[in-house]
Design a protein around this motif. Structure first.
Motif, PDB file in Angstrom:
ATOM      1  N   ASN A 264      -7.569  -8.585  11.106  1.00 25.62           N
ATOM      2  CA  ASN A 264      -8.446  -7.426  10.974  1.00 25.62           C
ATOM      3  C   ASN A 264      -9.896  -7.694  11.368  1.00 25.62           C
TER       4      ASN A 264
ATOM      5  N   LYS B 241      -5.099   3.224   8.822  1.00 24.22           N
ATOM      6  CA  LYS B 241      -5.552   2.641  10.091  1.00 24.22           C
ATOM      7  C   LYS B 241      -4.938   3.347  11.300  1.00 24.22           C
TER       8      LYS B 241
ATOM      9  N   SER C 233      -1.026  -3.990   9.187  1.00 19.76           N
ATOM     10  CA  SER C 233      -1.969  -2.873   9.013  1.00 19.76           C
ATOM     11  C   SER C 233      -2.690  -2.512  10.306  1.00 19.76           C
ATOM     12  N   GLN C 234      -3.238  -3.516  10.982  1.00 16.17           N
ATOM     13  CA  GLN C 234      -4.066  -3.231  12.161  1.00 16.17           C
ATOM     14  C   GLN C 234      -3.232  -3.017  13.424  1.00 16.17           C
TER      15      GLN C 234
ATOM     16  N   SER D 262      -6.359  -9.255   0.618  1.00 14.59           N
ATOM     17  CA  SER D 262      -5.247  -8.741  -0.197  1.00 14.59           C
ATOM     18  C   SER D 262      -4.003  -9.612  -0.056  1.00 14.59           C
TER      19      SER D 262
ATOM     20  N   ASN E 168       0.139   0.536   7.070  1.00 16.81           N
ATOM     21  CA  ASN E 168      -0.997   1.195   6.430  1.00 16.81           C
ATOM     22  C   ASN E 168      -1.364   2.487   7.165  1.00 16.81           C
TER      23      ASN E 168
ATOM     24  N   ASP F 129       1.576  -8.680   7.477  1.00 12.13           N
ATOM     25  CA  ASP F 129       0.724  -7.519   7.257  1.00 12.13           C
ATOM     26  C   ASP F 129       0.415  -6.934   8.637  1.00 12.13           C
TER      27      ASP F 129
ATOM     28  N   GLY G 201      -1.197   2.200  -0.167  1.00 14.94           N
ATOM     29  CA  GLY G 201      -1.982   1.430   0.798  1.00 14.94           C
ATOM     30  C   GLY G 201      -1.444   0.028   1.010  1.00 14.94           C
ATOM     31  N   ALA G 202      -2.144  -0.691   1.889  1.00 14.70           N
ATOM     32  CA  ALA G 202      -1.672  -2.013   2.305  1.00 14.70           C
ATOM     33  C   ALA G 202      -1.902  -3.075   1.232  1.00 14.70           C
ATOM     34  N   THR G 203      -2.971  -2.929   0.457  1.00 12.85           N
ATOM     35  CA  THR G 203      -3.247  -3.923  -0.581  1.00 12.85           C
ATOM     36  C   THR G 203      -2.065  -3.989  -1.543  1.00 12.85           C
TER      37      THR G 203
ATOM     38  N   ASN H 248       1.011  -5.515   0.108  1.00 11.65           N
ATOM     39  CA  ASN H 248       0.897  -6.983   0.193  1.00 11.65           C
ATOM     40  C   ASN H 248       1.171  -7.634  -1.158  1.00 11.65           C
TER      41      ASN H 248
ATOM     42  N   HIS I 194      -6.165 -11.266   5.476  1.00 15.01           N
ATOM     43  CA  HIS I 194      -6.975 -10.323   4.706  1.00 15.01           C
ATOM     44  C   HIS I 194      -6.967 -10.764   3.236  1.00 15.01           C
TER      45      HIS I 194
END
Ligand code: PLP
Length: 390
Positions: free
Chosen positions: A150, A212, A188-189, A106, A209, A186, A68-70, A73, A104
């Motif tokens: 996000n 998403k 992710s979005q 993270s 990520n 990041d 995952g993204a956390t 990061n 975010h």
């Protein structure tokens, strides 16, 4: 049910699930095993990594798959640990990280651990480039700015940020200063709705990520350019070129690749669709202030209902099976005031009255009209209740 929280989670599409299934049932082999079926699984895993990398203009060997993204990061920030002589003479660690104040958690939490300094945003949510330039001193080694936020969907001018960094690097070189300077983002979005190319953007480290983009949760990746050096978060069997030990999540990566293939195919049509729906919703809704007016992802709508408690609105909407959010899902569940809305200058009352709608694949146009009707009704009832002091 009308689901309007695609920024928090997306369902795995049927095609993605079908692509993943064989790797749970039949092709379950450990990709590191020596026999032929396992080697085939390994080849398919690498090919899927290639597809994921291709979606951001990179190669499979540039990616480290994460959970995952956390994690991606957190891994990106280990680039700071690879720099020698990081302690000042007094023994205190020196300031070396800049991050956008709307990042975010993270990124924020990790950056804070490294003594990072926040770059301010303007009231429109965009990076304050003057503040950035002021803070980009010679000891800065890493800058972290999300491609799209996000909570607001705000798209940051990454190419411009990268150009400023390039200039600072050249200037440092001329003066004989060898401190590294990397740009992490990041994405992710953004991955679902923007055409991302790491080289074109001038990025050293990029987080993506699966959760998403209608892929499985718990899968992500960090793109790492040749300029960046990292320290592994986990040690063990040496998978992912030694940077992320642990048996590969083959079905997850296959699913992520399939989801990205689909997302890229529909990128333009989805953007058009969400822009139209956004316009419809904003035209049909009543009594709100629009928080994110410009520079945002097409599927993000942040509304402020002054004087109303958005938490209560969310609860009332849930009773009608409409699901929206007040912002980041993790912050919302802890009842924490949004640091993002605060950063763009909203008052406590405005923050309390703000909610996020994120459109996605589970929606259709008839739902948009329906949501507008339901939300207007719920808001009107709530206003009446407040007027009557009930
Ligand atoms: N970064 C951003 C911008 C996000 O929106 C999210 C998820 O909400 C994350 C990181 C964390 O992702 P994950 O929960 O997959 O680790």
């Amino acid at each position: 049910m009308i689901y309007l929280d695609h920024a928090a989670a997306t369902p795995v599409s049927k095609k993605v699930l079908e692509a993943m299934e064989p790797y749970f049932l039949h092709d379950f082999f450990n990709p590191s095993a020596a026999y032929l079926p396992a080697k085939k699984v390994n080849a398919n895993y690498e090919a899927a990594k290639g597809t994921i990398a291709h979606a951001i203009g990179a190669k499979a060997s540039d990616l480290i798959i994460t959970a995952g993204a956390t994690e991606a990061n957190n891994l990106a920030f280990t680039s700071i640990d690879c720099v020698d002589s990081r302690q000042s003479l007094s023994g205190q660690s020196i300031k070396s990280v800049l991050y956008l104040e709307t990042e975010h958690d993270s990124v924020r939490r990790v950056a804070e651990q490294y003594g990072g300094e926040a770059i301010r945003v303007l009231p429109n949510g965009l990076i304050d480039l003057n503040d950035f330039k002021d803070k980009l001193t010679d000891d800065v080694e890493l800058v972290s700015v999300a491609l799209a936020n996000n909570e607001l969907g705000t798209i940051q001018p990454l190419a411009e940020i990268a150009a400023i960094i390039r200039e600072a690097k050249l200037d440092r070189l001329k003066r004989g200063i060898k401190t590294q300077l990397l740009l992490h983002s990041d994405a992710s979005q953004a991955l679902n709705l923007l055409d991302i190319n790491v080289a074109r953007l001038g990025i050293d480290l990029l987080t993506i990520n699966s959760a998403k983009v209608y892929g499985p949760k718990g899968v992500g990746a960090l793109y790492v350019s040749h300029e960046a050096r990292l320290k592994p978060l986990t040690l063990g069997g040496g998978q992912e070129n030694g940077f992320r030990s642990g048996t590969e999540n083959v079905p997850g990566v296959i699913g992520f690749a399939k989801a990205l293939e689909i997302a890229k195919k529909h990128l333009t049509s989805n953007r058009k669709k969400y822009t139209t729906w956004r316009k419809i919703l904003l035209a049909e809704l009543q009594g709100y202030e629009l928080v994110n007016k410009k520079h945002m992802l097409d599927n993000f709508i942040v509304l402020c209902y002054n004087g109303i408690d958005a938490e209560r609105l969310i609860f009332l909407l849930e009773e009608k099976q409409v699901y929206v959010s007040t912002g980041a899902a993790c912050a919302a569940s802890k009842g924490v005031r949004s640091h993002v809305l605060k950063a763009i200058g909203l008052t406590d009352e405005q923050i309390a009255g703000s909610l996020r709608i994120s459109l996605g694949e589970t929606n259709d146009e008839s739902q948009i009209h329906e949501v507008a009707r339901i939300m207007n009704e719920v808001v009107a009832t709530e206003r009446k209740r407040l007027e009557n002091n009930e």
